[in-house]
Design a protein around this motif. Sequence first.
Motif, PDB file in Angstrom:
ATOM      1  N   PRO A  55     -19.291   5.485  18.215  1.00  0.00           N
ATOM      2  CA  PRO A  55     -18.573   5.270  19.476  1.00  0.00           C
ATOM      3  C   PRO A  55     -19.484   5.125  20.686  1.00  0.00           C
ATOM      4  CG  PRO A  55     -18.280   7.518  18.683  1.00  0.00           C
ATOM      5  CD  PRO A  55     -18.911   6.753  17.576  1.00  0.00           C
ATOM      6  N   ALA A  56     -20.613   5.844  20.712  1.00  0.00           N
ATOM      7  CA  ALA A  56     -21.519   5.722  21.849  1.00  0.00           C
ATOM      8  C   ALA A  56     -22.076   4.311  21.945  1.00  0.00           C
ATOM      9  CB  ALA A  56     -22.654   6.743  21.725  1.00  0.00           C
ATOM     10  N   GLN A  57     -22.480   3.750  20.818  1.00  0.00           N
ATOM     11  CA  GLN A  57     -23.013   2.382  20.820  1.00  0.00           C
ATOM     12  C   GLN A  57     -21.935   1.377  21.230  1.00  0.00           C
ATOM     13  OE1 GLN A  57     -24.346  -0.171  17.216  1.00  0.00           O
ATOM     14  NE2 GLN A  57     -26.148   1.046  17.788  1.00  0.00           N
ATOM     15  N   ALA A 107     -13.557  -4.552  36.731  1.00  0.00           N
ATOM     16  CA  ALA A 107     -13.802  -3.609  35.630  1.00  0.00           C
ATOM     17  C   ALA A 107     -14.615  -2.401  36.056  1.00  0.00           C
ATOM     18  CB  ALA A 107     -14.525  -4.318  34.486  1.00  0.00           C
ATOM     19  N   GLU A 108     -15.157  -2.416  37.277  1.00  0.00           N
ATOM     20  CA  GLU A 108     -15.973  -1.285  37.716  1.00  0.00           C
ATOM     21  C   GLU A 108     -15.150  -0.007  37.733  1.00  0.00           C
ATOM     22  OE1 GLU A 108     -15.373  -3.968  39.507  1.00  0.00           O
ATOM     23  OE2 GLU A 108     -17.231  -5.122  39.495  1.00  0.00           O
ATOM     24  N   SER A 109     -15.763   1.073  37.321  1.00  0.00           N
ATOM     25  CA  SER A 109     -15.163   2.412  37.311  1.00  0.00           C
ATOM     26  C   SER A 109     -14.024   2.565  36.310  1.00  0.00           C
ATOM     27  CB  SER A 109     -14.679   2.808  38.715  1.00  0.00           C
ATOM     28  OG  SER A 109     -15.768   2.852  39.612  1.00  0.00           O
ATOM     29  N   THR A 110     -13.910   1.638  35.372  1.00  0.00           N
ATOM     30  CA  THR A 110     -12.945   1.817  34.287  1.00  0.00           C
ATOM     31  C   THR A 110     -13.341   3.026  33.452  1.00  0.00           C
ATOM     32  OG1 THR A 110     -12.357  -0.514  34.133  1.00  0.00           O
ATOM     33  CG2 THR A 110     -12.087   0.788  32.141  1.00  0.00           C
ATOM     34  N   THR A 111     -12.362   3.826  33.073  1.00  0.00           N
ATOM     35  CA  THR A 111     -12.622   4.955  32.178  1.00  0.00           C
ATOM     36  C   THR A 111     -12.105   4.613  30.787  1.00  0.00           C
ATOM     37  OG1 THR A 111     -10.521   6.095  32.600  1.00  0.00           O
ATOM     38  CG2 THR A 111     -12.334   6.539  34.123  1.00  0.00           C
ATOM     39  N   VAL A 112     -12.772   5.146  29.774  1.00  0.00           N
ATOM     40  CA  VAL A 112     -12.374   4.865  28.390  1.00  0.00           C
ATOM     41  C   VAL A 112     -12.930   5.953  27.482  1.00  0.00           C
ATOM     42  CG1 VAL A 112     -14.377   3.360  28.068  1.00  0.00           C
ATOM     43  CG2 VAL A 112     -12.430   3.130  26.537  1.00  0.00           C
ATOM     44  N   VAL A 113     -12.195   6.266  26.436  1.00  0.00           N
ATOM     45  CA  VAL A 113     -12.683   7.165  25.402  1.00  0.00           C
ATOM     46  C   VAL A 113     -12.380   6.528  24.057  1.00  0.00           C
ATOM     47  CG1 VAL A 113     -10.530   8.510  25.364  1.00  0.00           C
ATOM     48  CG2 VAL A 113     -12.629   9.521  24.464  1.00  0.00           C
ATOM     49  N   THR A 114     -13.333   6.624  23.134  1.00  0.00           N
ATOM     50  CA  THR A 114     -13.124   6.085  21.801  1.00  0.00           C
ATOM     51  C   THR A 114     -13.543   7.116  20.759  1.00  0.00           C
ATOM     52  OG1 THR A 114     -13.563   4.226  20.299  1.00  0.00           O
ATOM     53  CG2 THR A 114     -15.361   4.910  21.739  1.00  0.00           C
ATOM     54  N   THR A 147     -15.868  11.584  15.455  1.00  0.00           N
ATOM     55  CA  THR A 147     -17.010  11.338  16.323  1.00  0.00           C
ATOM     56  C   THR A 147     -16.487  10.621  17.555  1.00  0.00           C
ATOM     57  OG1 THR A 147     -18.408  11.095  14.363  1.00  0.00           O
ATOM     58  CG2 THR A 147     -19.318  10.341  16.467  1.00  0.00           C
ATOM     59  N   TYR A 148     -16.890  11.084  18.739  1.00  0.00           N
ATOM     60  CA  TYR A 148     -16.269  10.539  19.949  1.00  0.00           C
ATOM     61  C   TYR A 148     -17.292  10.369  21.064  1.00  0.00           C
ATOM     62  CZ  TYR A 148     -16.320  15.411  21.608  1.00  0.00           C
ATOM     63  OH  TYR A 148     -16.714  16.662  21.982  1.00  0.00           O
ATOM     64  N   SER A 149     -16.943   9.516  22.006  1.00  0.00           N
ATOM     65  CA  SER A 149     -17.740   9.314  23.210  1.00  0.00           C
ATOM     66  C   SER A 149     -16.781   8.977  24.345  1.00  0.00           C
ATOM     67  CB  SER A 149     -18.764   8.191  23.022  1.00  0.00           C
ATOM     68  OG  SER A 149     -19.587   8.066  24.164  1.00  0.00           O
ATOM     69  N   CYS A 150     -17.067   9.506  25.527  1.00  0.00           N
ATOM     70  CA  CYS A 150     -16.128   9.396  26.648  1.00  0.00           C
ATOM     71  C   CYS A 150     -16.842   8.873  27.886  1.00  0.00           C
ATOM     72  CB  CYS A 150     -15.510  10.767  26.923  1.00  0.00           C
ATOM     73  SG  CYS A 150     -14.327  10.783  28.251  1.00  0.00           S
ATOM     74  N   ALA A 151     -16.280   7.828  28.499  1.00  0.00           N
ATOM     75  CA  ALA A 151     -16.831   7.269  29.735  1.00  0.00           C
ATOM     76  C   ALA A 151     -15.897   7.624  30.891  1.00  0.00           C
ATOM     77  CB  ALA A 151     -16.991   5.756  29.611  1.00  0.00           C
ATOM     78  N   GLY A 152     -16.060   8.837  31.419  1.00  0.00           N
ATOM     79  CA  GLY A 152     -15.308   9.259  32.593  1.00  0.00           C
ATOM     80  C   GLY A 152     -13.830   9.471  32.373  1.00  0.00           C
ATOM     81  N   HIS A 153     -13.375   9.568  31.125  1.00  0.00           N
ATOM     82  CA  HIS A 153     -11.949   9.624  30.802  1.00  0.00           C
ATOM     83  C   HIS A 153     -11.523  11.053  30.469  1.00  0.00           C
ATOM     84  CE1 HIS A 153      -8.434   7.128  29.829  1.00  0.00           C
ATOM     85  NE2 HIS A 153      -8.127   8.087  28.975  1.00  0.00           N
ATOM     86  N   PRO A 154     -10.246  11.407  30.701  1.00  0.00           N
ATOM     87  CA  PRO A 154      -9.769  12.734  30.263  1.00  0.00           C
ATOM     88  C   PRO A 154     -10.011  12.938  28.772  1.00  0.00           C
ATOM     89  CG  PRO A 154      -8.148  11.710  31.696  1.00  0.00           C
ATOM     90  CD  PRO A 154      -9.191  10.669  31.413  1.00  0.00           C
TER      91      PRO A 154
END
Length: 431
Positions: free
Chosen positions: A283-285, A300-307, A318-325
């Motif tokens: 997920p990080a990659q 798209a700037e400041s979009t939050t996402v988690v996968t 396995t997870y990675s989070c970009a500013g998301h709850p």
Amino acid sequence: MREPHIDYAEVFRALPGMVALLTPDLVYVDANDDFLRLAGRSREQLLGRYIFDVFPENPNEPAAAGMRETEASMLRTVATGERDTMALLRYDIEDPQRPGLWQEHYWSPVNAPVLGPDGKVALIVHRVEEVTELIRARSRAGGDAPGGPGGSASDGPGGPGGSGEDSRARVLEAELYTRARELQEVNERLRTAHAHEREVALALQAAMLPPPGPTGSHDVAVRYRPAIGALNVCGDWYDLVGLDGEGLAVAVGDVVGHGLAAACAMGQLRSALSGATRVADGPAQALEALDRYARSVDGAESTTVVTTFIDWDDRTITYSCAGHPPPALVHPDGTVTFLDGATDPPLAARPRQMPRPQARVPFVEDSTLVLYTDGLIERRTESIDTGLERLAASLAHHREHAPETLADALLADLLPPTGNTDDTALIVLRL
């Protein structure tokens, strides 16, 4: 003290003013006494009959639009489940005692929905106020309606319409009627344009957020709730991607803003992440690739996402989070773990590209993974911790429900009763 028994049927019949009830097919099912008296029809002449069979349009007035506009208003109430107030309307009525003789009438109608247990419109409340005398602006000597026999809106002082004061009153009220008709036409054009835009929005949503594909023996539910007033599209998204073997990637994201512009950016990012997920080692990659792409997408700037990448063989997430709850992992015993061990800033928020973190946690069978956007938990007057605590309590309470039921319960518990002011996307997956 005992509450008094209220006969609502009698209350309805005694209501002041003209009120009728119709089915969504525009068939009369009831009318109050004032409606029957002022419309000159008996109850037997109304009940079970189509409205425009009882009150056909005046064939001598080809330019009249009363029937078309009344029908459109009623059908709009059925389609939207909302009250529809019409502009001032001319709708002549045929004398039931003298067929072929049409009497000029002006009305101020309102159509309101009555919802059934399933939330759909079961009845239409059709309330009308007759304003014929106001529009006619009879002179003290007994003049006629503007433009009608015996006088016109253009009569001058002392002319056939009566005194100068009466003529001015007729001119003013005729002008008010004309302006009301123009307003009605403008509203119709706006409704047509809005309906077209909404049709485009719905097609866009269906294309960008299709229902989830097969997830094997694992039940999943998805929910998508735009903010109040939105066109049914927003910047939130969800995605499920099958990985090699039995693996599954689950993601949610949130583009800043609402409406079509946010939805267009969302569609590009969702597609890019879906593609990156299929070739990334984790997920990080996948988020690193998405971050690079987001820098070239307007909005798209400041979009939050988690996968999250789920491995059924070794029972890990396995997870990675970009500013998301953080996702919530609900254990069978009711405890809730928030996956907040690999959180980084939102997409394109840093001045330059940097590696993103990822973390791995184990799970046991019959656990539940819940991914969501901030519309589910955030309130302007609360800290995010309060929203997370409310989410954890709801998950623990409803943990034994199947994903479909659990998803509905979460929305019922957590979204404001007056409607959500922020977009919300939700995925519930039984592990």
